[in-house]
Design an enzyme around this catalytic site. Structure first.
Site, PDB file in Angstrom:
ATOM      1  N   GLU A   7       0.815  -1.223   0.000  1.00  0.00           N
ATOM      2  CA  GLU A   7       0.000   0.000   0.000  1.00  0.00           C
ATOM      3  C   GLU A   7       0.848   1.272   0.000  1.00  0.00           C
ATOM      4  O   GLU A   7       0.477   2.272  -0.579  1.00  0.00           O
ATOM      5  CB  GLU A   7      -0.930  -0.016   1.215  1.00  0.00           C
ATOM      6  CG  GLU A   7      -1.823   1.196   1.281  1.00  0.00           C
ATOM      7  CD  GLU A   7      -3.243   0.897   1.732  1.00  0.00           C
ATOM      8  OE1 GLU A   7      -3.665  -0.276   1.617  1.00  0.00           O
ATOM      9  OE2 GLU A   7      -3.911   1.816   2.187  1.00  0.00           O
ATOM     10  N   ASP A 105      -3.320  -2.922   2.521  1.00  0.00           N
ATOM     11  CA  ASP A 105      -3.969  -3.067   3.827  1.00  0.00           C
ATOM     12  C   ASP A 105      -5.217  -3.939   3.698  1.00  0.00           C
ATOM     13  O   ASP A 105      -5.865  -3.959   2.658  1.00  0.00           O
ATOM     14  CB  ASP A 105      -4.380  -1.698   4.384  1.00  0.00           C
ATOM     15  CG  ASP A 105      -3.166  -0.896   4.823  1.00  0.00           C
ATOM     16  OD1 ASP A 105      -2.062  -1.483   4.884  1.00  0.00           O
ATOM     17  OD2 ASP A 105      -3.325   0.308   5.091  1.00  0.00           O
ATOM     18  N   TYR A 311      -2.663  -3.333  12.866  1.00  0.00           N
ATOM     19  CA  TYR A 311      -3.450  -2.406  12.046  1.00  0.00           C
ATOM     20  C   TYR A 311      -4.423  -1.616  12.916  1.00  0.00           C
ATOM     21  O   TYR A 311      -5.219  -2.191  13.651  1.00  0.00           O
ATOM     22  CB  TYR A 311      -4.210  -3.211  10.993  1.00  0.00           C
ATOM     23  CG  TYR A 311      -4.733  -2.366   9.874  1.00  0.00           C
ATOM     24  CD1 TYR A 311      -3.872  -1.576   9.121  1.00  0.00           C
ATOM     25  CD2 TYR A 311      -6.087  -2.342   9.564  1.00  0.00           C
ATOM     26  CE1 TYR A 311      -4.340  -0.789   8.094  1.00  0.00           C
ATOM     27  CE2 TYR A 311      -6.567  -1.556   8.527  1.00  0.00           C
ATOM     28  CZ  TYR A 311      -5.683  -0.783   7.801  1.00  0.00           C
ATOM     29  OH  TYR A 311      -6.159  -0.005   6.794  1.00  0.00           O
TER      30      TYR A 311
END
Ligand SMILES: [Zn+2]
Ligand SMILES: [Zn+2]
Length: 942
Positions: A7, A105, A311
């Site tokens: 990403e 992600d 995350y």
């Protein structure tokens, strides 16, 4: 080649390091984009979205008759590369890849970014195998396992993201255009409307209205102060709030000694360990440490990308079975919080705590790596510590409080007090961020009699509901289903940047209120959360493949068309309403000169000023700095002396500049220059201000007769005043020019202000460009400018000043450039160099050069050199060079002194020529003799 698409660049780098497993990773740059290679693998990072959705060409013109705001609802959209270099590199690599793994992600947004990469790859390589690696933390274990178990891209999840993107674009663009056009606003000044943004703003506006409407109610609270073992103890009347003052006073009067302990109740209270962090609870906890929502998310994302935490965008508050809690503990045992980790391991509870929400995408936020303060900086480290300690707290045992409640009786009135003692600190040992406080009471025995030191009856008022803090608002948005864990903090940041809300806690601005109300009255569907909630639930249905993206977008279109039916019918009313009410936000109060209305005016470009509503009859105005310094707005403060609203300049990403009362500011900033006018004494100054003359320019520009009338003076005095003002004005102009020059040529540096430098230079007599050009480096150094800088600045100043002079004399700009390039800086240089050399150096014709030279000589009051044809000059030069021992330099010097050939050399007075050129008289005599002989020989030969 196996291509891995991450990403961001930083995650591409980390993934490469992890997968390389100790082998060397080679970093290459292609057009500024990095790739990381090892063995057969290459990783490349995107920058989030590398393509953006926009309308087809044709919709750019806001005022198009054909493409109305409503037409945007059904407009076709296209994807255009927004990061061209990354897109082209990705496609270049993809052409030669035999496998591509998407490692963006793992959430809706990440899946959509992955799908965008997928499409870019497919466009250049139809057959390559494309798979997807999903992970919740960029740690060796997670990454290796994700790459060992790749799956397919989740097109349903990506479709939900695409649907949201299209719907947000369609809503935001069509409504923003409609409202802005209705209110006749454009450029910097548009009024934005958004699908999530508008209902969120409405919540803030509604809360403000509740606060405004709120009528406080009085109530009375009764308390007493007693003492035991030297300690003061407060007790409250058991009645709580008295609504009736008489009743409260009666109870107070009845409260008499002795104070008897009527009951002592001991108990214990379990204090449960907190549950794991999801995004919202994390933001709330970070807010307590002073981080704004956007800042907290930014830092958390950085920590994630560097492998320190998992995350941070998650709705999950239950650790999944697959999460290796022991592994996490083992990892963070090496962190600076070793002691706390070991304490937790030694006291670990049977099962970790769990919250109410469980989802399958990401685990709750937890630490995944070891960070140090030196390695990541203070702020990031505080966030890392918060996440780490929260993780420990969820594994730590509950705390236990011993509670004590003591009831008293005093003349029939009952009082009570409570205490709490943390007997088993449990999770508080490792998580010091909670607000629990201990209150330790002495031991009381039933029947015990105590003194009453004081009885307090306090009159209080009920308080209005509190404004939303950013974190409270995020919690409320979550409850209402507004936005997503990934977008909520961005929506709030947008409201702030669009000047709809300000401060923390958040307050709506006047524009925020006006736009919200206009929408509420005319198309309330846009401001209520219901529609947004419906769309969010449709997203969920797309993710679960129960509905298609197109179907959902179509439904959203028809909702929006319905809103437009209402809006278009009321366009005039909405526009007038917003215009009338927003004009108010710029009004500052009454014009001091005529009693009209003073208001902030924003002109085209960056000009802004304060002007009078009765212009052109009244020309009173106050200048403001250009908008680069900030957009001028009024504040709620009002000057006591002038009854004008204060003015503030607001600029994105900078602290606002408070100007305060514009008239006070105007008077103060002009006071010094006014007193530079010689005949301006205290009395005249006061009179001028009373007649609303505040600046030197006003005096310099007025007609002497008017000035005489306004200031009650004879015309001759007025004329003198005007002339003096003109001189001061010119001085001011030159000073400001010099200041501007400094700004342009001195690099700003912390702790060095231009005002300070200018002040110091003024002491040495340097106030304008002319005196700066004449100054020496030492003077500048004394003013705090470095040696090299000073020299460069002086050169620049000379060139600029001389350039201005020459321009003033009449040298055209184009020619001036050529002179400067040739090293001819000022008028003096023209004369010393002489016409021939000027022509050679600049490549301009002798005629042009001579014309310029004539202008310069006129300015310097010097005779203009006689014009001599070039051929004759060249012939003369040759002649002079033929003299034995003669050099080109000497010939040049002669030329300046008017010696252009043998004849003029012979005729010259050697002594005078020596003085003019600096060449020794003896040498000149030798040259003359040689030349004379040469000419005689020539005559003989004839
Ligand atoms: Zn006026
Ligand atoms: Zn004032």
């Amino acid at each position: 080649m196996h291509l891995i698409v991450a990403e961001k660049n930083i995650s591409a780098h980390r993934i490469a390091e992890i997968l390389a497993g100790g082998h060397k990773v080679i970093e290459k740059k292609d057009a500024g984009v990095s790739t990381y290679s090892f063995g057969d693998m290459t990783t490349v990072g995107l920058r989030g979205h590398v393509v953006e959705v926009d309308f087809e060409p044709g919709y750019e013109n806001w005022r198009s008759e054909k493409y109305t705001p409503r037409s945007l609802i059904d407009a076709k959209t296209i994807k255009v590369p927004s990061e061209k270099r990354i897109v082209s590199l990705l496609q270049k690599l993809a052409r030669h890849a035999d496998r591509v793994t998407i490692a963006t992600d793992f959430d809706t947004e990440g899946e959509l970014i992955g799908k965008e990469a997928y499409e870019l790859v497919r466009a250049v390589n139809r057959d390559v195998k494309i798979d997807r690696a999903r992970f919740s933390a960029i740690t060796p274990q997670e990454i290796r396992s994700a790459f060992a178990n790749t799956t397919d891209l989740d097109f349903a999840l990506a479709a939900a993201g695409e649907a949201r993107q299209s719907i947000d674009l369609m809503w935001g663009a069509s409504l923003t255009r409609f409202i802005s056009l209705a209110a006749r606003r454009g450029g910097n000044n548009i009024l934005s409307v958004g699908r999530v943004q508008s209902p969120t703003l409405t919540m803030i506006v509604d809360r403000e209205k509740e606060i405004e409407k709120f009528v406080p109610e009085k109530y009375w609270q009764l308390g007493l102060l007693t003492e035991k073992a030297g300690e003061q103890i407060e007790a409250r009347h058991t009645n709580g709030r008295f609504k009736d003052q008489k009743a409260a006073e009666l109870a107070r009067d009845r409260t008499k000694e002795p104070l008897v302990v009527s009951e002592v109740r001991e108990g214990t209270k379990q204090d449960r360990s907190p549950s794991p962090f999801d995004t919202t609870t994390y933001i709330v906890a970070a807010a307590r440490l002073g981080f704004s929502a956007a800042n907290a998310m930014r830092i958390a994302e950085e920590l994630y990308m560097n492998g320190y935490i998992s995350y941070p965008r998650t709705d999950n508050t239950v650790y999944p079975a697959s999460l290796d809690l022991n592994g996490v503990l083992a990892t963070i045992r090496n962190s600076p919080f070793k002691k706390d980790v070991e304490w937790t391991i030694a006291h670990r509870r049977a099962e970790p705590t769990r919250g109410k929400k469980s989802s399958t995408d990401h685990p709750p936020i937890h630490p995944t790596g070891v960070a140090t303060k030196e390695g990541i900086g203070d702020d990031a480290f505080r966030i890392y510590e918060l996440v780490l300690r929260r993780f420990l707290a969820t594994l730590a045992p509950d705390a236990l409080w011993q509670t004590l409640k003591v009831n008293f009786d005093a003349g029939g009135e009952t009082y009570t007090t409570t205490g709490g003692l943390l007997t088993e600190p449990g999770w508080h040992t490792v998580y010091p961020f909670s607000e629990a406080k201990e209150t330790i009471l002495p031991v009381f025995v039933t029947g015990e009699k105590l003194p009453i030191k004081k009885v307090n009856l306090d009159e209080k008022e009920t308080l209005p509901p509190a404004r939303y803090t950013q974190s409270k608002l995020i919690q409320r948005m979550e409850e209402l289903g507004l936005g997503t864990k990934s977008t909520r903090h961005e929506v709030i940041a947008k409201l702030v940047s669009r000047k709809y809300v300000e401060g923390n806690p958040l307050r709506p601005t006047l524009v925020g209120c006006i736009v919200t109300e206009a929408l509420e009255h005319n198309a309330d569907a846009i401001t209520r959360p219901d529609m947004t909630q419906t769309i969010e639930s449709h997203m969920q249905q797309i993710k679960e493949s129960r509905r298609t993206r197109d179907d959902v977008i179509e439904e959203s279109r028809s909702m929006l068309h319905k809103a437009f039916d209402q809006l278009e019918a009321n366009e005039q009313v909405i526009g007038d309403d917003i215009r009338d009410r927003t004009a108010e936000e710029l009004n500052l109060g009454r014009c001091p000169a005529c009693g009209g209305t003073l208001a902030i005016k924003h002109m085209r470009g960056s000009t802004q000023f304060i002007g009078c509503s009765r212009y052109p009859e009244c020309t009173f105005n106050i200048g403001l700095p250009v908008t680069q310094w900030g957009w001028a707005v009024r504040t709620d403060d009002i000057c006591e002396k002038h009854h004008l609203h204060f003015v503030r300049l607001v600029r994105k990403g900078a602290r606002p500049w408070d100007i305060g009362c514009p008239l006070c500011h105007h008077i103060n900033s002009n006071a010094e220059s006014l007193t530079e006018i010689p005949s301006m004494d205290e009395a005249l100054l006061e009179k001028a201000r009373a007649r609303h003359i505040y600046t030197v320019a006003e005096i310099a520009r007025s007609e002497p007769e008017d000035l005489a009338k306004t200031l009650d003076m004879v015309p001759a005095t007025a004329q003198k005043l005007k002339d003096e003002a003109g001189t001061v004005l010119e001085k001011l102009r030159r000073r400001s020019e010099c200041r501007k020059f400094m700004r342009n040529h001195l690099i700003p540096r912390k702790g060095r202000s231009y005002a300070k430098i200018m002040g110091a230079l003024k002491e040495s007599g340097v106030t304008d460009l002319a005196s700066l050009a004449r100054a020496n480096a030492a003077t500048l150094q004394q003013a705090g400018i470095g040696e090299n800088e000073a020299r460069a600045l002086l050169t620049e100043a000379r060139i600029t000043h001389n350039g201005q002079l020459l321009k003033g004399i009449g040298i055209p700009a184009v020619s001036l450039k050529k002179y400067i390039a040739a090293g001819i800086e000022g008028p003096e240089d023209f004369v010393t160099v002489g016409p021939e050399k000027l022509s050679t150096l600049t490549g301009m014709s002798a005629g042009t050069v001579n014309r310029h030279l004539a202008l310069v000589c006129g300015y310097l009051h010097r005779p203009v050199p006689v014009t001599i044809p070039r051929a004759r000059l060249e012939k003369g030069r040759k002649e002079l060079l033929s003299v034995k021992g003669m050099t080109a330099t000497v010939v040049d010097k002669f030329a300046v002194a008017g010696i252009i050939n043998g004849e003029s050399l012979i005729a010259a007075n050697a002594k005078n020529l020596s003085a003019a050129t600096g060449i020794e008289e003896e040498k000149i005599l030798v040259y003359q003799t040689f030349m004379r002989k040469k000419q005689e020989n020539a005559i003989i030969r004839i």
